[in-house]
Enzyme design. Structure first.
Site, PDB file in Angstrom:
ATOM      1  N   ASP A   1       0.820  -1.204   0.000  1.00 36.96           N
ATOM      2  CA  ASP A   1       0.000   0.000   0.000  1.00 36.96           C
ATOM      3  C   ASP A   1       0.855   1.257   0.000  1.00 36.96           C
ATOM      4  O   ASP A   1       1.547   1.541   0.974  1.00 36.96           O
ATOM      5  CB  ASP A   1      -0.899  -0.021   1.239  1.00 36.96           C
ATOM      6  CG  ASP A   1      -1.805   1.184   1.342  1.00 36.96           C
ATOM      7  OD1 ASP A   1      -2.024   1.853   0.309  1.00 36.96           O
ATOM      8  OD2 ASP A   1      -2.294   1.449   2.447  1.00 36.96           O
TER       9      ASP A   1
ATOM     10  N   ASP B   1       0.269   8.681  -6.899  1.00 39.60           N
ATOM     11  CA  ASP B   1       0.036   7.408  -6.222  1.00 39.60           C
ATOM     12  C   ASP B   1      -0.068   6.274  -7.231  1.00 39.60           C
ATOM     13  O   ASP B   1      -0.934   6.289  -8.114  1.00 39.60           O
ATOM     14  CB  ASP B   1      -1.253   7.497  -5.407  1.00 39.60           C
ATOM     15  CG  ASP B   1      -1.554   6.216  -4.648  1.00 39.60           C
ATOM     16  OD1 ASP B   1      -0.610   5.475  -4.335  1.00 39.60           O
ATOM     17  OD2 ASP B   1      -2.740   5.964  -4.371  1.00 39.60           O
TER      18      ASP B   1
END
Length: 469
Positions: free
Chosen positions: A138, A350
């Site tokens: 993550d 991201d």
């Protein structure tokens, strides 16, 4: 089966708040939340290790995507379009899953990632003797945590839970340690000695447990393994939420002190990069995730923009400044003022989010400019996920070149990465509108070599055919 070749210098083996975004779609679309749409950047990998190569420093790893034919999760009855569509739907169901409420000389390291449609897991081991783990990777959080016994409340997990009492190298972290203080929600144990952590995610998933250090091992059943002693981990005794049963926890790759990237900072020189193959690519080569000297982005065509740090930005995320977007030759400014001070740190880059999310006030004029440049009749996405769609079986619809204008860096995006095929009949613009925060997602980053230099505090971009690396 794809194997990992790992080369590592033994001398260096010692080695948030809630992000909630409303995706506003035009033409009667409902509000959707897309904090981490589509891809949680994670991998499943197996590895082989050469001691001779290790003495030369650095390592290289091939990674298997969960939807790869080599993955145990592969569904051969699905088409490529179905896998992409399913990945989008899975991500909608995992709203804000990875967005917490609060939250030596340089080695050369390289990881290869097989592209498909999302959700990767990383396979590794923890403890001595090593216990196999399979965890979500993550980029939107920091802590590396696993499910541990005794477990007062754990989600269903296929693999056995980690028992810290059986590890010879497991050691609890004191509540006065810098690692404990670096996490936002911690407290001392009842005896006042050990650090207790608590982390919650935007979809009400959570993990609670004790902070510890143990050996994290990259290895395989066929060759010698590579240990990373004294890695800070969270040993979760109370975990619940939408975590998949195939996963053992989360490996955080954010910018915080206890993330894997930060813990490897000295050995990788604060540098990592990736080159992502487009999701619709039929090429069997791997995407690349590089660390250390392998991660340097240089040569012709490189542009760089500052990573913005200020008190309003959680350290976990990599914030950049997006000044404008161009659709063909038409430049659209994000601000009508003469200064861009108010734009600093206005977008997160991201690799774990599929779509690029633009400010709600800006998105409508951006979408209109794209629509005006395409001479086809728009159609409504039957899944009500994306706004600007076309009912066509053709991939080439004459889409305009889109350029993201970051501070000091003009990054041209390919039409192959700015549109995504949701099915054999629908091709849609891979952008959405965010009510609060904006994200530069992984589709837009495809076929770009994207390098992070955490020492210089910059992100660099270089146009690259990632299938050729």
């Amino acid at each position: 089966m794809i194997f990992i070749n790992i080369h590592l210098d033994p001398a260096h083996s010692h080695l948030h708040h809630l992000l909630k975004m409303k995706i506003m779609t035009s033409h009667h679309h409902s509000l959707l939340y897309f904090a981490t749409l589509a891809t949680t950047f994670s991998v499943v990998f197996l590895c082989s290790f050469s001691l001779t190569e290790a003495l030369n420093g650095g390592f290289s790893v091939d990674l298997i995507h969960r939807d790869s034919p080599n993955s145990p999760f592969y569904n051969p009855s699905e088409t490529s379009s179905q896998r992409i569509a399913n990945a989008l739907h899975r991500s909608v169901n995992r709203v804000n899953h990875f967005k917490p409420k609060s939250s030596v000389s340089t080695n050369s390291l390289q990881t290869d990632v097989i592209s498909n449609s999302g959700e990767f897991l990383i396979k590794y081991s923890v403890g001595t003797p090593p216990v196999p783990m399979l965890s979500i990777v993550d980029t939107g959080s920091d802590l590396i945590w696993i499910q541990c016994t005794p477990c007062t409340k754990c989600y269903n997990q296929t693999a056995p839970l980690f028992d810290p009492k059986k590890s010879e190298t497991y050691k609890k972290v004191s509540c006065s340690s810098s690692q404990c203080e670096s996490l936002e929600r911690t407290e001392c144990s009842n005896d006042g000695k050990n650090c207790q952590y608590s982390m919650s995610y935007g979809d009400s998933s959570f993990t609670n447990g004790e902070l510890a250090m143990d050996t994290l091992t990259l290895g395989s059943t066929t060759s010698q393994s590579v240990p990373f002693p004294k890695t800070i981990i969270g040993c979760g005794h109370d975990n619940h939420g939408s975590f998949g049963k195939e996963g053992s926890g989360v490996v955080g790759l954010g910018g915080g002190a206890v993330s894997l990237v930060s813990q490897l900072h000295s050995s990788i020189g604060g540098k990592f990069s990736h080159c992502l193959i487009p999701l619709n690519s039929k090429d069997k080569n791997s995407s690349k995730l590089n660390f250390g000297s392998n991660a340097v982005v240089s040569g012709s065509g490189v542009v760089s923009t500052p990573i913005v740090h200020n008190p309003q930005n959680p350290v976990t995320y990599y914030f950049l400044t997006l000044e404008a977007m161009s659709v063909g030759s038409k430049r659209l400014e994000l601000s009508d003022s003469s200064t861009f001070e108010d734009l600093k740190g206005n977008i997160i880059i991201d690799s774990g989010t599929t779509l690029t999310i633009l400010p709600e006030y800006f998105y409508s004029k951006f979408e209109l400019a794209v629509e005006e440049a395409i001479h086809l009749k728009r159609s409504e996405d039957p899944s009500l996920i994306l706004s600007l769609c076309y009912k066509t079986s053709k991939d080439d619809i004459g889409a305009p070149r889109i350029t993201a204008h970051f501070a000091g860096a003009d990054v041209m995006l390919s039409p192959k990465t700015t549109f995504i095929r949701l099915s054999e009949r629908f091709l849609c613009l891979a952008f959405g509108a965010g009510e609060t925060l904006s994200i530069f997602g992984n589709l837009a980053q495809s076929n770009l070599l994207v390098g992070y230099d955490l020492v210089k505090k910059t992100v660099s971009f270089k146009p690259t055919d990632c299938t050729k690396l």
